[in-house]
Design a protein around this motif. Structure first.
Motif, PDB file in Angstrom:
ATOM      1  N   TRP A  46      38.075  38.103  36.000  1.00 24.03           N
ATOM      2  CA  TRP A  46      37.467  38.892  35.469  1.00 24.03           C
ATOM      3  C   TRP A  46      35.961  38.567  34.873  1.00 24.03           C
ATOM      4  CZ3 TRP A  46      42.615  38.689  33.945  1.00 24.03           C
ATOM      5  CH2 TRP A  46      42.978  37.618  33.156  1.00 24.03           C
ATOM      6  N   TYR A  47      35.205  39.456  34.718  1.00 23.62           N
ATOM      7  CA  TYR A  47      33.943  39.343  33.980  1.00 23.62           C
ATOM      8  C   TYR A  47      33.755  40.436  33.193  1.00 23.62           C
ATOM      9  CZ  TYR A  47      29.461  37.461  32.745  1.00 23.62           C
ATOM     10  OH  TYR A  47      28.219  36.984  32.311  1.00 23.62           O
ATOM     11  N   PHE A  81      34.122  43.690  35.696  1.00 21.79           N
ATOM     12  CA  PHE A  81      33.888  43.196  37.153  1.00 21.79           C
ATOM     13  C   PHE A  81      35.154  42.111  37.535  1.00 21.79           C
ATOM     14  CE2 PHE A  81      30.041  44.319  35.245  1.00 21.79           C
ATOM     15  CZ  PHE A  81      29.530  45.039  36.255  1.00 21.79           C
ATOM     16  N   ALA A  82      35.407  41.837  38.741  1.00 19.09           N
ATOM     17  CA  ALA A  82      36.293  40.946  39.144  1.00 19.09           C
ATOM     18  C   ALA A  82      35.804  40.249  40.409  1.00 19.09           C
ATOM     19  CB  ALA A  82      37.618  41.618  39.702  1.00 19.09           C
ATOM     20  N   ASP A  83      36.316  39.197  40.697  1.00 18.47           N
ATOM     21  CA  ASP A  83      36.064  38.328  41.921  1.00 18.47           C
ATOM     22  C   ASP A  83      36.380  38.532  42.895  1.00 18.47           C
ATOM     23  OD1 ASP A  83      35.160  35.955  43.425  1.00 18.47           O
ATOM     24  OD2 ASP A  83      35.709  34.674  42.001  1.00 18.47           O
ATOM     25  N   LYS A  84      35.594  38.823  44.151  1.00 19.33           N
ATOM     26  CA  LYS A  84      35.872  39.304  45.385  1.00 19.33           C
ATOM     27  C   LYS A  84      36.990  38.350  46.043  1.00 19.33           C
ATOM     28  CE  LYS A  84      32.024  42.045  46.281  1.00 19.33           C
ATOM     29  NZ  LYS A  84      30.447  41.972  47.001  1.00 19.33           N
ATOM     30  N   TYR A  87      42.891  36.186  44.315  1.00 14.75           N
ATOM     31  CA  TYR A  87      43.995  36.502  45.058  1.00 14.75           C
ATOM     32  C   TYR A  87      44.079  38.015  44.656  1.00 14.75           C
ATOM     33  CZ  TYR A  87      48.817  36.514  46.438  1.00 14.75           C
ATOM     34  OH  TYR A  87      50.303  37.017  47.178  1.00 14.75           O
ATOM     35  N   SER A  88      44.122  38.380  43.591  1.00 14.06           N
ATOM     36  CA  SER A  88      44.288  39.790  43.388  1.00 14.06           C
ATOM     37  C   SER A  88      43.307  40.663  42.360  1.00 14.06           C
ATOM     38  CB  SER A  88      46.011  39.885  42.644  1.00 14.06           C
ATOM     39  OG  SER A  88      46.210  41.411  42.529  1.00 14.06           O
ATOM     40  N   PRO A  89      42.253  40.531  42.610  1.00 21.06           N
ATOM     41  CA  PRO A  89      41.261  40.894  41.530  1.00 21.06           C
ATOM     42  C   PRO A  89      41.337  42.250  40.808  1.00 21.06           C
ATOM     43  CG  PRO A  89      40.604  41.126  43.899  1.00 21.06           C
ATOM     44  CD  PRO A  89      41.590  40.662  43.789  1.00 21.06           C
ATOM     45  N   ALA A  93      42.288  42.649  36.952  1.00 19.82           N
ATOM     46  CA  ALA A  93      41.222  43.291  36.127  1.00 19.82           C
ATOM     47  C   ALA A  93      41.766  44.600  35.249  1.00 19.82           C
ATOM     48  CB  ALA A  93      39.784  43.764  36.851  1.00 19.82           C
ATOM     49  N   ALA A  94      42.596  45.152  35.924  1.00 25.23           N
ATOM     50  CA  ALA A  94      43.428  46.447  35.568  1.00 25.23           C
ATOM     51  C   ALA A  94      44.031  46.044  34.286  1.00 25.23           C
ATOM     52  CB  ALA A  94      44.081  47.080  36.414  1.00 25.23           C
TER      53      ALA A  94
END
Length: 168
Positions: A46-47, A81-84, A87-89, A93-94
């Protein structure tokens, strides 16, 4: 009941906030709560971008020409935001956002998940927006949270027993 269960069972989505700002100490706790979330293979993909400047929040709200304020006049917007490549972005993030909402409840603040940001930040027309906020390349927006002091507290809603099955 424990404080954790109290936060879980009493948290509601808040769509009306006072003008009172979220303090720096509260913001730090919220961000740490997000960072403490579980993630697949502990990737922590996440970011978080925390925005407290009212004019910036209003500008983001205007980008897709919606009729009402999607951010409910909240004093804090956290865009996640999450890294594309993770494994399970989305799930990770949720979970981070869930932690932040529970932390907000524990701090006496209200919160609401706002999907609108996902449509703005992931829209090709606004491709440079994430970059301008310092978001690393190859990250996409999962959603956002508005957080602040509730102007009103919604009543508790009953749990719907038809949404579960217990097998013993």
């Amino acid at each position: 009941m424990s404080e954790v269960l109290d936060a879980i069972f009493n948290r509601r989505s808040i769509r009306s906030y006072t003008e009172q700002p979220v303090s720096r100490e509260q913001l730090d706790i919220l961000m740490k709560a997000g960072q403490a979330a579980p993630s697949a293979m502990n990737q922590q993909p996440w970011y978080f971008v925390a925005i407290q400047r009212k004019e910036m929040i209003e500008e983001l709200a205007s980008l897709l020409n919606v009729e009402e304020d999607p951010y409910h006049n909240a004093p804090l917007l956290i865009v996640v935001f999450a890294d594309k490549k993770a494994y399970s972005p989305v799930t990770d993030a949720a979970l981070a956002m869930g932690n932040m909402m529970l932390a907000a409840q524990a701090l006496g603040l209200g919160s609401c998940w706002i999907d609108y940001s996902r449509h703005v930040f992931n829209h090709p027309q606004f491709a440079g927006l994430s970059r301008s906020l310092g978001v690393p390349e190859n990250y996409f927006c999962v959603g956002s949270l508005v957080i602040g002091t509730p102007a009103q507290q919604p009543d508790a809603h009953p749990v719907n027993p038809e949404t579960m099955t217990v097998v013993v």
